[in-house]
Design an enzyme around this catalytic site. Structure first.
Site, short mmCIF file in Angstrom:
data_model
loop_
_atom_site.label_atom_id
_atom_site.label_comp_id
_atom_site.label_asym_id
_atom_site.label_seq_id
_atom_site.Cartn_x
_atom_site.Cartn_y
_atom_site.Cartn_z
N THR A 1 0.87 -1.17 0.00
CA THR A 1 0.00 0.00 0.00
C THR A 1 0.91 1.22 0.00
O THR A 1 2.06 1.12 0.41
CB THR A 1 -0.84 0.02 1.29
OG1 THR A 1 -1.44 -1.25 1.48
CG2 THR A 1 -1.92 1.08 1.26
N VAL B 1 -12.41 -6.48 -0.89
CA VAL B 1 -12.08 -5.10 -0.55
C VAL B 1 -11.31 -5.12 0.76
O VAL B 1 -11.76 -5.71 1.74
CB VAL B 1 -13.36 -4.24 -0.42
CG1 VAL B 1 -13.01 -2.81 -0.04
CG2 VAL B 1 -14.16 -4.27 -1.72
N GLY B 2 -10.15 -4.50 0.75
CA GLY B 2 -9.33 -4.42 1.96
C GLY B 2 -9.60 -3.15 2.74
O GLY B 2 -10.64 -2.51 2.57
N GLY C 1 -0.94 -3.08 5.51
CA GLY C 1 -0.80 -4.39 6.14
C GLY C 1 -1.92 -5.31 5.73
O GLY C 1 -2.57 -5.09 4.70
N GLY D 1 -5.17 -6.20 5.46
CA GLY D 1 -6.32 -5.31 5.56
C GLY D 1 -7.46 -5.80 6.41
O GLY D 1 -8.12 -5.02 7.10
#
Lengths: 358, 358
Positions: B224, B253-254, B276, B278
């Site tokens: 990220t 979806v994180g 990290g 998620g």
């Protein structure tokens, strides 16, 4: 085993409500009887926590002047049935997570509410559904967003929580996951309430009224259903499901599938399910904020819930409400709108339902 | 006006970095010079807040033994450039929200990081991108999830915040919104880093290795990028962007596009961007939790950040890190992994970048 057993029993009972009126009546009779006996099945002798269920069916401009006696009665019956359905899981010794799923499944199947069947329409005339749930005993959570073919999105959220390493799945991917995990898949037309669709089509035909008030009635525009339960083991669970914002565009995601915004549960603080103008609930992380005010600020459930819903939310320009409970069985149901469909049931007790401020 | 001016200036400079190396070198020279002068443009005399920018480029198993000197130098240069890019917005009197967008735009365009160009591949070989940002001065926020054609998802998140009534848009709807609002749309192949794609294809050809460690290197699997800034007006903004989890399926979806999980900003507490695993960040509402511990528990930024990342997160089984800053210009960059690409710059100051624990 208990979990699977009670859940299957309920799924089969609830499934019948869709098929025919007779089965509905039978199921109702069964469930209300289950409620009236009001006894907690204490197979392991544990009964130290006051088994409680609280639900909502959306907040908005719900007032007596807009309501017929017949329609009010319909809503009251549906809320009571949802409470009885979820509570019967708890009184049989079931877990809070299964109780909220049972209550929400009923509300999703009931066309009165903006969740599952009877959901509002997006700008392009579709029904796009969101749901989430959280287990306060271990902070496990699951959510689906923007799904169009899963009959009961709350059951898909549960499958995400228990059968994947993920928390949130969206769109077609979520639908594929649900299908692979044996959930009931329906044609998108299943969700259409025919009277509501006629309203939608008529409005689309009219020019210059596309920004007019929702044909679904203002209380449906941001409608949501939710449930929070405390079981005899002291475990809190929360769940939320919605058909989203009517006339929404661009794949808008509201607070309902967002853990921390529309749903949160932690045994040591509270469980929360929200309903209202989702964007404001996301920006304030409403559900987690109430939990955090209790955890770090030492506020009671009612103080924390009131602070967020009656002060912070209107200060930002948002409206809506929440339902919440803590491990002592205290409940809070604040809202800053004209009304909120809501109710609760405690052990041993009778379901109490409310719609207006008074 | 200032906002539009500085942003356009940066967009034109950054746009060139994609087109050709010469323009990149010129832009770098311009920006680094801007950094070295280190003076804050105080057109209105306001300079009471210590203008600060902190960034991350992902957390994971980043260690000296896995790193060549050449590759380390590449990462250091890119991080420094991102810091200088964002900081030049602040030193010209720009706003924190524009500084974080500028820094993230550079990191999205840089193929070294798992965001924008160079993102990891999903299970089906696509690049699905998420981004979010939040303005701590008014709690406004924007996010996009699961987009495949928007060159700079962070700019789309900004458009959602400023040009819609929504916070979060997903999938094709988000792409349509971005196109209608003049953002740069690219063919999905733009995001493909050719060397990385070759690795992906080779791995798909091999049988029995589909659950092997990511070919992108373990630090990329949950990679990220993020930025948090404090401007001279005392406003905090936070932003996060990602290519998601490699090999992800089912529209996962994180935490990156989730306000409260991957991103949060409130002037009176802090701004946070996370990186990290998620799912754990969502379950703990990490970014909002750090803010809440400061607001209700009276903890310092470092205490709150350490409590969440070094205690709560590993206790649940999760790993990763965050960057954060408060209105005094304090920064925190805790992580519980082997390393985290990170850095900060203060006024007047030189960019400091780090990769390992020591």
């Amino acid at each position: 085993m208990q979990k699977n057993f009670s859940f299957k029993l309920l799924r089969s009972a609830l499934g019948n409500t869709v098929v025919g009126g007779l089965a509905l009546i039978l199921a109702q009779g069964f469930l209300i009887m289950g409620c009236e006996t009001g006894k907690v099945a204490t197979t392991d002798g544990a009964d130290s926590y006051p088994v409680t269920l609280v639900i909502h069916g959306g907040a908005g401009t719900i007032s007596r002047k807009n309501m017929t006696p017949e329609r009010e009665q319909e809503y009251r019956k549906a809320l009571q049935h949802a409470l009885d359905t979820g509570f019967s899981v708890l009184t049989k010794g079931g877990k809070s997570i299964d109780a909220v799923i049972a209550a929400i499944t009923y509300l999703e199947d009931c066309p009165l509410f903006n969740a599952g069947k009877g959901s509002v329409f997006t700008y392009s005339g579709r029904n796009e559904l969101d749901a989430s749930l959280m287990d306060g005993s271990n902070l496990k959570a699951g959510a689906v967003a923007g799904v169009t073919t899963i009959k009961n999105p709350i059951q898909a959220a549960h499958a995400v929580m228990t059968q994947s390493e993920h928390v949130m799945l969206a769109g077609r991917g979520a639908e594929q996951f649900a299908a692979e995990h044996g959930l009931t898949i329906v044609d998108p037309s299943y969700f259409v309430d025919s009277a509501r669709y006629e309203q939608f089509i008529n409005r689309r035909k009219q020019q210059g009224t596309k920004d007019a008030a929702s044909p679904d009635g203002p209380e449906k525009k941001f409608g949501t259903v939710g449930a929070v339960a405390l079981d005899q083991y002291g475990n809190i669970a929360a769940a939320t499901s919605t058909g989203g914002m009517s006339d929404k565009r661009f794949g808008r995601v509201g607070d309902s599938p967002i853990i921390g915004a529309g749903t949160y549960a932690r045994n040591t603080t509270c469980g929360v399910s929200a309903t209202g103008w989702g964007e404001y609930f996301i920006r304030l992380a409403v559900a987690h904020d109430i939990s955090a005010m209790m955890e770090y600020g030492g506020l009671s459930l009612q103080e924390a819930a009131d602070s967020v819903i009656m002060k912070k939310l209107p200060a930002l320009g948002g409206d809506g409400g929440i339902i919440a409970l803590d491990q002592k069985g205290n409940i809070a149901m604040p809202f800053n709108t004209e009304g909120m469909y809501r109710g609760y049931i405690r052990s041993p007790g009778k379901a109490e339902v409310f719609m207006y401020k008074d």
